[in-house]
Design a protein around this motif. Structure first.
Motif, short mmCIF file in Angstrom:
data_model
loop_
_atom_site.label_atom_id
_atom_site.label_comp_id
_atom_site.label_asym_id
_atom_site.label_seq_id
_atom_site.Cartn_x
_atom_site.Cartn_y
_atom_site.Cartn_z
N GLU A 1 34.94 48.67 9.18
CA GLU A 1 35.21 48.79 10.61
C GLU A 1 34.70 50.11 11.17
O GLU A 1 34.12 50.16 12.25
CB GLU A 1 36.72 48.68 10.88
N HIS A 2 34.93 51.20 10.44
CA HIS A 2 34.52 52.51 10.94
C HIS A 2 33.01 52.71 10.83
O HIS A 2 32.41 53.36 11.70
CB HIS A 2 35.30 53.62 10.26
N ARG B 1 42.96 57.51 6.15
CA ARG B 1 43.95 56.46 5.95
C ARG B 1 44.58 56.62 4.58
O ARG B 1 43.89 56.90 3.59
CB ARG B 1 43.30 55.08 6.04
N TRP C 1 38.72 48.52 6.07
CA TRP C 1 38.91 49.66 6.97
C TRP C 1 37.62 50.48 7.08
O TRP C 1 37.20 50.88 8.16
CB TRP C 1 40.07 50.51 6.44
#
Length: 144
Positions: free
Chosen positions: A31-32, A14, A28
């Motif tokens: 979440e991963h 990202r 982010w």
């Protein structure tokens, strides 16, 4: 029967412009990491990864005045967290003293990670941090 020696890896990338802030990087990343089921197995390791992400993205934004390219790669042994920015200046650990308000980011990263390295590349530099999980978390599976 011979063991399968092929490397299995999963990764995400990202771009984080300076205007995005560090919270976007942490959210982010969280979440991963959830797809690897690390949150359930080792929440302290998740916290360590998130703190390292915060420090590395902050360094890209504040010191390099650059967008941060954040890359997460899980290769079944190590979670590699890589942040690229456009400055060729390699980060240096420093002793900020007790009164300084900043300057401890790489000290934290060094304390939290299993290892880290920084190197120049054609368009700036990359800092890569490795975190090893105690057990293979593997991808999280949900029952339907």
């Amino acid at each position: 029967m011979a063991k399968d020696s092929s490397l299995r890896a999963v990764g995400w990338a990202r771009s984080l412009p300076v205007s995005s802030g560090v919270k976007a990087a942490r959210d982010w990343t969280r979440e991963h990491l959830a797809t690897l089921s690390w949150a359930q197995r080792d929440p302290d390791l998740v916290d360590a990864v998130l703190l390292a992400v915060s420090e590395l993205v902050t360094n890209a934004h504040v010191h390099a005045h650059s967008a941060a390219q954040l890359i997460l790669t899980w290769d079944e042994e190590c979670l590699h967290v890589t942040v690229h920015d456009t400055s060729p200046q390699l980060p240096e650990q420093r002793d900020p003293g007790n009164a300084a308000q900043g300057g401890r980011g790489l000290l934290l990263v060094d304390a939290l990670a299993d290892r880290w390295e920084a190197y120049r590349c054609p368009r700036g530099k990359k800092v890569t941090v490795c975190f090893q999980a105690g057990a293979d978390p593997g991808p999280a599976h949900t029952q339907k």
